[in-house]
Design a protein around this motif. Sequence first.
Motif, PDB file in Angstrom:
ATOM      1  N   ILE A 173      46.308  34.348  34.546  1.00 13.45           N
ATOM      2  CA  ILE A 173      45.068  34.817  33.915  1.00 13.45           C
ATOM      3  C   ILE A 173      44.687  36.191  34.460  1.00 13.45           C
ATOM      4  O   ILE A 173      44.279  37.083  33.698  1.00 13.45           O
ATOM      5  N   CYS A 174      44.787  36.385  35.766  1.00 14.44           N
ATOM      6  CA  CYS A 174      44.471  37.693  36.346  1.00 14.44           C
ATOM      7  C   CYS A 174      45.297  38.790  35.690  1.00 14.44           C
ATOM      8  O   CYS A 174      44.786  39.873  35.370  1.00 14.44           O
ATOM      9  N   GLN A 175      46.561  38.517  35.466  1.00 14.18           N
ATOM     10  CA  GLN A 175      47.446  39.530  34.897  1.00 14.18           C
ATOM     11  C   GLN A 175      47.188  39.733  33.405  1.00 14.18           C
ATOM     12  O   GLN A 175      47.131  40.872  32.931  1.00 14.18           O
ATOM     13  N   SER A 176      47.002  38.649  32.677  1.00 12.21           N
ATOM     14  CA  SER A 176      46.800  38.788  31.226  1.00 12.21           C
ATOM     15  C   SER A 176      45.445  39.387  30.894  1.00 12.21           C
ATOM     16  O   SER A 176      45.293  40.062  29.874  1.00 12.21           O
ATOM     17  N   GLN A 177      44.440  39.159  31.755  1.00  8.72           N
ATOM     18  CA  GLN A 177      43.088  39.654  31.505  1.00  8.72           C
ATOM     19  C   GLN A 177      42.789  40.954  32.249  1.00  8.72           C
ATOM     20  O   GLN A 177      41.684  41.468  32.133  1.00  8.72           O
ATOM     21  N   ASP A 178      43.749  41.454  33.025  1.00  8.79           N
ATOM     22  CA  ASP A 178      43.513  42.624  33.880  1.00  8.79           C
ATOM     23  C   ASP A 178      42.287  42.368  34.767  1.00  8.79           C
ATOM     24  O   ASP A 178      41.379  43.197  34.877  1.00  8.79           O
ATOM     25  N   ALA A 179      42.267  41.188  35.384  1.00  5.06           N
ATOM     26  CA  ALA A 179      41.127  40.749  36.190  1.00  5.06           C
ATOM     27  C   ALA A 179      41.500  40.744  37.669  1.00  5.06           C
ATOM     28  O   ALA A 179      42.680  40.684  38.044  1.00  5.06           O
TER      29      ALA A 179
END
Length: 386
Positions: free
Chosen positions: A189-195
Amino acid sequence: MSVKRLTGIPGFAIDTVAAAAENDPEILRLENLDTDLLPPPTVEKITREAIGRDENNSYLPFTGNYALCSAVAHHVSQQTGHTYDPKNEVIITCGGTEGLFDALLATTDPGDEVIVTDPTYAGMINRVRLAGAIPRFVPLRWNGHEWRLDLQALRAAVSPRTRVLFIMNPSMPSGAVLNREEWEAIAEICQSQDAWLIYNAAMERILFDNRQYLHPASLAKMASRTITVGSVSKEYRMIGWRVGWVVGPAEIMSDIARVHIYNVVTPTGIAQSGALAALQSPVEDLLSSVAEWQRRRDTVCEQLQGVPVYAAAGGWSLLLDVGSLGYDSFTASRLLLEQGKIAATPMRAWGESNSDQFVRLVFSNEPVARLATLRDRIASTFPTIS
């Protein structure tokens, strides 16, 4: 009249319970995250020596003594397999909690969304709100043996406004420890959302039953997205020193440094020497403390066999399900103190689906002999338990 930023932010119930307990020696003090285990042997001596040194009575350096920054960089590098620069990627803070707030202020704008586990430390939830961001809760589920993160709910919690995943591991108050699958879902999720991942590492090595340690920054492509916030408070038993740190990529650490300087200015000079001594202590010091905390956890679970209590996989606390006994958390907390002489904190503000049905039992601050009186105390509080 309260300002808008305080809307929905309650007072801390721990203080209320502690005040009601006063100094009665008969009361089991299970309400606050303290421990009676002493810091590493050299810490007190080196801290006392630091009092007389002029460089420890200064505002400088604003972001921490270089020797301590270097020790922290080495510490986190060992945990992650990623090398950190002590000059540009480490900031020393006044406890880990300052670091948590600094990181939130540097990574979120008002209205942004921050994913937290449910339950989690109320101080994390309400720092999100103080920063003007919105917490989005993802429940931990008890599977009959351990807490597991609901990965379907985790993915459903993501929105275009998700900026941060704010995770403590082991989680407090539940004592949940994330497994590799759960960390990899968070990383995805961090990678896909740039979070960003803000990782509360205050108790990261307090793991029970031979559980394996895993730092999220060690996962593929996560070192560039992980902000690690740690301290000497828990693993090194140095709560009163108020020394913590933030470690992360230089691109965000310059912003976190600005927040830190205008928030607190400088970490505690005298205490930094003690923190450095702690970080240089042998790992056996930590392991012996973890073994003792595990004995205390085991005693609580043995005492409450057949009672709806959920064993911790790590950390200093676990949860008692008073909702299944017919009580809300504040009523149960009051009865435990009045009838059982147990100080325990209500969890109403510590989550959404996992909140008012629980009270927290902290097992780190009472010896096994006193914890062995727990069943009789619980039985005198709740008539359905014998």
